[in-house]
Design a protein around this motif. Structure first.
Motif, PDB file in Angstrom:
ATOM      1  N   ARG A  25      -6.011  -5.389   2.056  1.00 35.21           N
ATOM      2  CA  ARG A  25      -5.211  -4.166   1.968  1.00 35.21           C
ATOM      3  C   ARG A  25      -3.916  -4.321   2.776  1.00 35.21           C
ATOM      4  O   ARG A  25      -2.833  -4.013   2.284  1.00 35.21           O
ATOM      5  CB  ARG A  25      -6.030  -2.981   2.480  1.00 35.21           C
ATOM      6  CG  ARG A  25      -5.287  -1.661   2.465  1.00 35.21           C
ATOM      7  CD  ARG A  25      -5.181  -1.078   3.868  1.00 35.21           C
ATOM      8  NE  ARG A  25      -4.160  -0.057   3.892  1.00 35.21           N
ATOM      9  CZ  ARG A  25      -3.008  -0.175   4.563  1.00 35.21           C
ATOM     10  NH1 ARG A  25      -2.731  -1.256   5.249  1.00 35.21           N
ATOM     11  NH2 ARG A  25      -2.123   0.787   4.525  1.00 35.21           N
ATOM     12  N   VAL A  29       0.081  -4.509   1.284  1.00 35.46           N
ATOM     13  CA  VAL A  29       1.180  -3.651   1.733  1.00 35.46           C
ATOM     14  C   VAL A  29       2.365  -4.521   2.157  1.00 35.46           C
ATOM     15  O   VAL A  29       3.516  -4.250   1.818  1.00 35.46           O
ATOM     16  CB  VAL A  29       0.741  -2.745   2.912  1.00 35.46           C
ATOM     17  CG1 VAL A  29       1.931  -1.983   3.470  1.00 35.46           C
ATOM     18  CG2 VAL A  29      -0.338  -1.775   2.458  1.00 35.46           C
ATOM     19  N   LYS A  32       4.105  -6.093  -0.813  1.00 36.85           N
ATOM     20  CA  LYS A  32       4.845  -5.120  -1.604  1.00 36.85           C
ATOM     21  C   LYS A  32       6.281  -4.990  -1.094  1.00 36.85           C
ATOM     22  O   LYS A  32       7.205  -4.726  -1.847  1.00 36.85           O
ATOM     23  CB  LYS A  32       4.130  -3.766  -1.531  1.00 36.85           C
ATOM     24  CG  LYS A  32       4.468  -2.825  -2.658  1.00 36.85           C
ATOM     25  CD  LYS A  32       3.703  -1.528  -2.485  1.00 36.85           C
ATOM     26  CE  LYS A  32       4.145  -0.794  -1.247  1.00 36.85           C
ATOM     27  NZ  LYS A  32       5.135   0.241  -1.413  1.00 36.85           N
ATOM     28  N   GLN A 100      -1.667   7.749   9.458  1.00 38.91           N
ATOM     29  CA  GLN A 100      -2.063   7.630   8.046  1.00 38.91           C
ATOM     30  C   GLN A 100      -3.550   7.854   7.845  1.00 38.91           C
ATOM     31  O   GLN A 100      -4.003   8.037   6.719  1.00 38.91           O
ATOM     32  CB  GLN A 100      -1.709   6.233   7.523  1.00 38.91           C
ATOM     33  CG  GLN A 100      -0.236   6.026   7.375  1.00 38.91           C
ATOM     34  CD  GLN A 100       0.123   4.655   6.827  1.00 38.91           C
ATOM     35  OE1 GLN A 100       1.255   4.242   6.904  1.00 38.91           O
ATOM     36  NE2 GLN A 100      -0.851   3.945   6.278  1.00 38.91           N
ATOM     37  N   LYS A 101      -4.328   7.813   8.929  1.00 43.41           N
ATOM     38  CA  LYS A 101      -5.789   7.973   8.847  1.00 43.41           C
ATOM     39  C   LYS A 101      -6.409   6.953   7.901  1.00 43.41           C
ATOM     40  O   LYS A 101      -7.444   7.220   7.285  1.00 43.41           O
ATOM     41  CB  LYS A 101      -6.167   9.398   8.378  1.00 43.41           C
ATOM     42  CG  LYS A 101      -5.473  10.520   9.134  1.00 43.41           C
ATOM     43  CD  LYS A 101      -6.246  10.929  10.334  1.00 43.41           C
ATOM     44  CE  LYS A 101      -5.524  12.001  11.117  1.00 43.41           C
ATOM     45  NZ  LYS A 101      -5.889  12.030  12.512  1.00 43.41           N
ATOM     46  N   ALA A 105     -10.395   6.566   6.200  1.00 42.48           N
ATOM     47  CA  ALA A 105     -10.718   6.381   4.781  1.00 42.48           C
ATOM     48  C   ALA A 105     -11.589   5.144   4.606  1.00 42.48           C
ATOM     49  O   ALA A 105     -12.548   5.158   3.836  1.00 42.48           O
ATOM     50  CB  ALA A 105      -9.432   6.257   3.959  1.00 42.48           C
TER      51      ALA A 105
ATOM     52  N   ASN B 105      -6.165  11.264   3.296  1.00 43.96           N
ATOM     53  CA  ASN B 105      -5.822   9.993   3.938  1.00 43.96           C
ATOM     54  C   ASN B 105      -5.600   8.915   2.890  1.00 43.96           C
ATOM     55  O   ASN B 105      -6.100   7.807   3.000  1.00 43.96           O
ATOM     56  CB  ASN B 105      -6.881   9.585   4.959  1.00 43.96           C
ATOM     57  CG  ASN B 105      -8.277   9.633   4.380  1.00 43.96           C
ATOM     58  OD1 ASN B 105      -8.452   9.587   3.169  1.00 43.96           O
ATOM     59  ND2 ASN B 105      -9.278   9.699   5.225  1.00 43.96           N
ATOM     60  N   ASP B 107      -3.429   6.130   0.823  1.00 47.05           N
ATOM     61  CA  ASP B 107      -2.571   5.083   1.355  1.00 47.05           C
ATOM     62  C   ASP B 107      -1.143   5.304   0.869  1.00 47.05           C
ATOM     63  O   ASP B 107      -0.867   5.134  -0.312  1.00 47.05           O
ATOM     64  CB  ASP B 107      -3.093   3.732   0.870  1.00 47.05           C
ATOM     65  CG  ASP B 107      -3.061   2.722   1.977  1.00 47.05           C
ATOM     66  OD1 ASP B 107      -2.038   2.688   2.689  1.00 47.05           O
ATOM     67  OD2 ASP B 107      -4.035   1.971   2.139  1.00 47.05           O
ATOM     68  N   PRO B 108      -0.217   5.691   1.752  1.00 44.30           N
ATOM     69  CA  PRO B 108       1.131   6.038   1.292  1.00 44.30           C
ATOM     70  C   PRO B 108       1.915   4.832   0.780  1.00 44.30           C
ATOM     71  O   PRO B 108       2.931   5.001   0.127  1.00 44.30           O
ATOM     72  CB  PRO B 108       1.791   6.614   2.551  1.00 44.30           C
ATOM     73  CG  PRO B 108       1.042   6.019   3.679  1.00 44.30           C
ATOM     74  CD  PRO B 108      -0.359   5.814   3.203  1.00 44.30           C
ATOM     75  N   ASP B 109       1.419   3.631   1.071  1.00 46.38           N
ATOM     76  CA  ASP B 109       2.143   2.439   0.640  1.00 46.38           C
ATOM     77  C   ASP B 109       1.815   2.031  -0.789  1.00 46.38           C
ATOM     78  O   ASP B 109       2.450   1.130  -1.328  1.00 46.38           O
ATOM     79  CB  ASP B 109       1.817   1.272   1.582  1.00 46.38           C
ATOM     80  CG  ASP B 109       2.319   1.535   2.987  1.00 46.38           C
ATOM     81  OD1 ASP B 109       3.526   1.772   3.128  1.00 46.38           O
ATOM     82  OD2 ASP B 109       1.505   1.530   3.922  1.00 46.38           O
ATOM     83  N   PHE B 110       0.810   2.660  -1.376  1.00 44.45           N
ATOM     84  CA  PHE B 110       0.365   2.244  -2.714  1.00 44.45           C
ATOM     85  C   PHE B 110       0.596   3.336  -3.754  1.00 44.45           C
ATOM     86  O   PHE B 110       0.691   4.516  -3.419  1.00 44.45           O
ATOM     87  CB  PHE B 110      -1.125   1.899  -2.698  1.00 44.45           C
ATOM     88  CG  PHE B 110      -1.463   0.674  -1.899  1.00 44.45           C
ATOM     89  CD1 PHE B 110      -0.660  -0.449  -1.931  1.00 44.45           C
ATOM     90  CD2 PHE B 110      -2.601   0.660  -1.104  1.00 44.45           C
ATOM     91  CE1 PHE B 110      -0.977  -1.583  -1.206  1.00 44.45           C
ATOM     92  CE2 PHE B 110      -2.933  -0.471  -0.368  1.00 44.45           C
ATOM     93  CZ  PHE B 110      -2.125  -1.591  -0.413  1.00 44.45           C
ATOM     94  N   LYS B 114      -3.241   2.026  -7.562  1.00 44.78           N
ATOM     95  CA  LYS B 114      -3.564   1.012  -6.547  1.00 44.78           C
ATOM     96  C   LYS B 114      -4.411   1.604  -5.420  1.00 44.78           C
ATOM     97  O   LYS B 114      -5.220   0.901  -4.812  1.00 44.78           O
ATOM     98  CB  LYS B 114      -2.258   0.422  -6.002  1.00 44.78           C
ATOM     99  CG  LYS B 114      -2.412  -0.625  -4.927  1.00 44.78           C
ATOM    100  CD  LYS B 114      -2.682  -2.009  -5.462  1.00 44.78           C
ATOM    101  CE  LYS B 114      -2.723  -3.007  -4.316  1.00 44.78           C
ATOM    102  NZ  LYS B 114      -3.480  -4.211  -4.633  1.00 44.78           N
ATOM    103  N   THR B 118      -7.717  -0.442  -4.604  1.00 46.28           N
ATOM    104  CA  THR B 118      -7.878  -0.951  -3.240  1.00 46.28           C
ATOM    105  C   THR B 118      -9.168  -0.413  -2.636  1.00 46.28           C
ATOM    106  O   THR B 118      -9.919  -1.138  -1.993  1.00 46.28           O
ATOM    107  CB  THR B 118      -6.688  -0.530  -2.354  1.00 46.28           C
ATOM    108  OG1 THR B 118      -5.491  -1.031  -2.934  1.00 46.28           O
ATOM    109  CG2 THR B 118      -6.815  -1.081  -0.943  1.00 46.28           C
ATOM    110  N   HIS B 150       4.082   7.134  -6.822  1.00 47.65           N
ATOM    111  CA  HIS B 150       3.752   6.927  -5.416  1.00 47.65           C
ATOM    112  C   HIS B 150       3.188   8.202  -4.831  1.00 47.65           C
ATOM    113  O   HIS B 150       3.433   9.298  -5.325  1.00 47.65           O
ATOM    114  CB  HIS B 150       4.985   6.451  -4.649  1.00 47.65           C
ATOM    115  CG  HIS B 150       5.205   4.987  -4.832  1.00 47.65           C
ATOM    116  ND1 HIS B 150       4.631   4.061  -4.010  1.00 47.65           N
ATOM    117  CD2 HIS B 150       5.875   4.302  -5.791  1.00 47.65           C
ATOM    118  CE1 HIS B 150       4.949   2.859  -4.432  1.00 47.65           C
ATOM    119  NE2 HIS B 150       5.710   2.967  -5.512  1.00 47.65           N
TER     120      HIS B 150
END
Lengths: 265, 327
Positions: A25, A29, A32, A100-101, A105, B105, B107-110, B114, B118, B150
């Motif tokens: 993961r 990131v 990307k 981001q917690k 998750a 929560n 994932d802000p990057d995906f 995704k 993930t 996004h």
């Protein structure tokens, strides 16, 4: 019937390798945004080499029998190992943990807190390898590395990365808020940046300070990287290597333990 | 839904059959130093039911959920989820759980898609299966058009739906929904309810916490009301309403500037044996035959208004946990 032993007390078992999903993961990131991520390790050494190596270096005749730029080039690579790994397990991990917690998750899946911590540490170690390899390539283009010994920089980068990843995660386990990291950087990273045989030989320092500097993780990292970069030996490599291996295990172990205490309630 | 709910309530009164029960807690206790967050509760959640865990802030709901979710070890007692001990088999248990947490929560990057794939990787779901499932789940939560968007581009309701989809990526046997509709607009709430009902029809077991009593009343087959770490009451929603507030509620409005009227009215209701609660400008009376005395009370005390309504789970909740603010 005996009470079953609790999972929470059981030692961490790496053989199951569940941490690689979390590692993946973080890697995804990173990839990307790779264009942004790859710029600093390319630009930074060029700036430093030009300013310090060739600019300041022109005023300095020789250091330990070598041009100043040759002396500092390995140190710049080592500093990158320290900074990339330490930044990853401080600011980046803290953002994943607190803002981001992400860890909340992930811990709801079969992964445990230990898996996540091991993944964060390994990823920081790999990030150190990525950054310092790119940087070393640029430094090599200036003709400042001696091959094939300079290839050892890659495994050393992982080892050094793990040492600073462990220290960074220890800090993350203890800081009350993200702002506190600026103290950690000023009090811990900046002194090492300056006093670890990076920009001048340790022998320039008064004896007690010189000996104290030998105890710093970065000093030992610089010893290894400089010998690998130049293909020379100072006789201190074995000590530095053992120091770093022990430090990596101790710091990473403490980091996982402290984090468990912070997160599992 | 009513006959169904009653039937389920009846079966859950049987002695616990370990194979049917998805969660079995006995004397579940969680202490933080001197503070007792969960104080020896017993819970049994039957397979295929929706079980509500209700209580004011700080009652111990989230702590209880964290122990069931195997992210927080219990201090005392036993807790089995899906027949497994939470102390020794947390990885196996977590493989079969789905969680919709209180806070998003994602994932802000995906991208949306995704995020799901993930998450599937954490369950070691093979890539192809994960992709198929992700597309099917996006369809289920009506987000297929947002597949490549996004996270920042999603509204609150869309994020919530995506979290629901994510919680289903491992086809869980127990779905834990921790305040799934907090902060959503009515449309989004109704969509989420619709999805929860669909999942119940599929036979999923659901554990729900919520501060919305209408939501609990509508969705839960059984529920517990907890406060200060203890269970105050347990049962089917209708059963609890009947037991505590008698099915009907009437608001007897006197006006805030007439406390003496409220005093007299209160004495009157006491004499008649009617249960009531006193608010700033009105009494809230409960009972089965309130409309018989409605007109009499209105003229006798000169009430400005009487409002008859159905007694709700919210009435039960407030009667049991009191009206004092918690935080």
């Amino acid at each position: 019937m005996t009470e079953p032993k609790s999972d929470w007390d059981r030692p961490y078992d790496v053989r199951a390798r569940p941490m690689f999903a979390m590692f993946g993961r973080n890697r995804d990131v990173f990839l990307k945004t790779w264009k942004v991520n790859f710029i600093p390790p390319i630009v930074e050494p060029v700036l430093y080499l030009l300013a310090l190596g060739y600019g300041l270096g022109a005023l300095i005749e020789e250091v330990n029998g070598m041009p100043y730029v040759v002396f500092i080039a390995p140190a710049l690579i080592t500093i990158t190992m320290m900074q990339s790994a330490f930044f990853e397990t401080t600011y980046s991990s803290y953002v994943r943990m607190f803002f981001q917690k992400t860890w909340d998750a992930v811990v709801a899946t079969p992964l445990t807190i230990e898996d996540i911590m091991v993944a964060e540490l390994l990823w920081a170690g790999v990030r150190s390898v990525i950054y310092s390899t790119i940087m070393a390539t640029v430094v090599a283009l200036f003709g400042l590395l001696s091959f094939p010994s300079a290839l050892l920089i890659i495994p050393i980068a992982f080892l050094v990365g793990m040492v600073f990843a462990g220290l960074g995660l220890m800090a993350s386990a203890k800081v009350p808020a993200i702002d506190s990291f600026s103290y950690v950087f000023y009090l811990f990273i900046t002194p090492q940046f300056l006093f670890s045989g990076t920009f001048f030989p340790l022998e320039q320092l008064p004896d007690p300070i010189e000996h104290a500097a030998l105890a710093l993780p970065l000093t030992n990292a610089v010893i290894l990287v400089r010998s690998a970069s130049l293909g020379t030996t100072t006789g201190l490599e074995l000590f530095a290597f053992v120091y770093l291996v022990v430090a990596a295990f101790v710091f990473c172990g403490l980091a996982v333990g402290w984090m468990k205490r912070r997160l599992i309630d | 839904m009513a006959p169904d709910a009653t039937a389920r309530a009846d079966t859950s009164n049987r002695p616990t059959d370990a194979r049917d029960a998805v969660v079995v807690a006995r004397g579940l206790t969680k202490r933080y130093g001197d503070f007792v967050a969960v104080d020896g509760i017993d819970l049994t959640i039957q397979r295929g039911t929706c079980f509500g865990l209700l209580g004011p802030n700080g009652a111990g709901k989230t702590t209880a959920i964290k122990t069931i979710q195997c992210v927080s070890p219990l201090t005392e007692g036993t807790l089995h989820v899906l027949g497994m001990d939470t102390r020794t088999e947390r990885r196996h248990i977590k493989r079969l759980l789905g969680l919709v947490p209180q806070e998003d929560n994602l994932d802000p990057d995906f991208t949306v898609f995704k995020n799901l794939t993930t998450y599937a990787r954490f369950f070691r779901i093979p890539r192809r299966t994960a992709h198929e499932r992700a597309d099917r789940l996006l369809h289920f939560v009506q987000l297929q058009e947002k597949r490549d968007a996004h996270i920042q581009q999603l509204s609150g309701g869309m994020k919530r739906r995506l979290v629901v989809a994510r919680s289903l990526v491992n086809d869980p046997q127990l779905l834990i929904l921790d305040e799934p509709t907090t902060g959503l607009d009515p449309q989004a709430r109704h969509t989420i309810w619709d999805k929860i009902r669909a999942l119940k029809r599929e036979g999923k077991t659901v554990l729900l916490t919520t501060h919305y009593m209408d939501e609990a009343e509508m969705l839960c087959d059984r529920l517990v009301i907890i406060d200060k770490g203890r269970i105050l009451e347990e049962g089917a929603p209708r059963e609890l309403i009947r037991k505590h507030v008698g099915g009907q509620a009437m608001e007897l409005v006197a006006g805030a500037e007439r406390p003496e009227t409220l005093d007299a009215l209160a004495a009157d209701l006491d004499a008649r044996g009617v249960t009531y609660e006193r608010l700033s400008d009105r009494l809230l009376a409960f009972g089965p035959n309130l409309n018989e005395i409605e007109n009499e009370l209105r003229t006798k005390h000169g009430l400005t208004e009487t409002i008859e309504r159905r007694a709700t789970l919210e009435d039960v909740f407030l009667r049991l946990t009191g009206r004092a603010l918690r935080d």
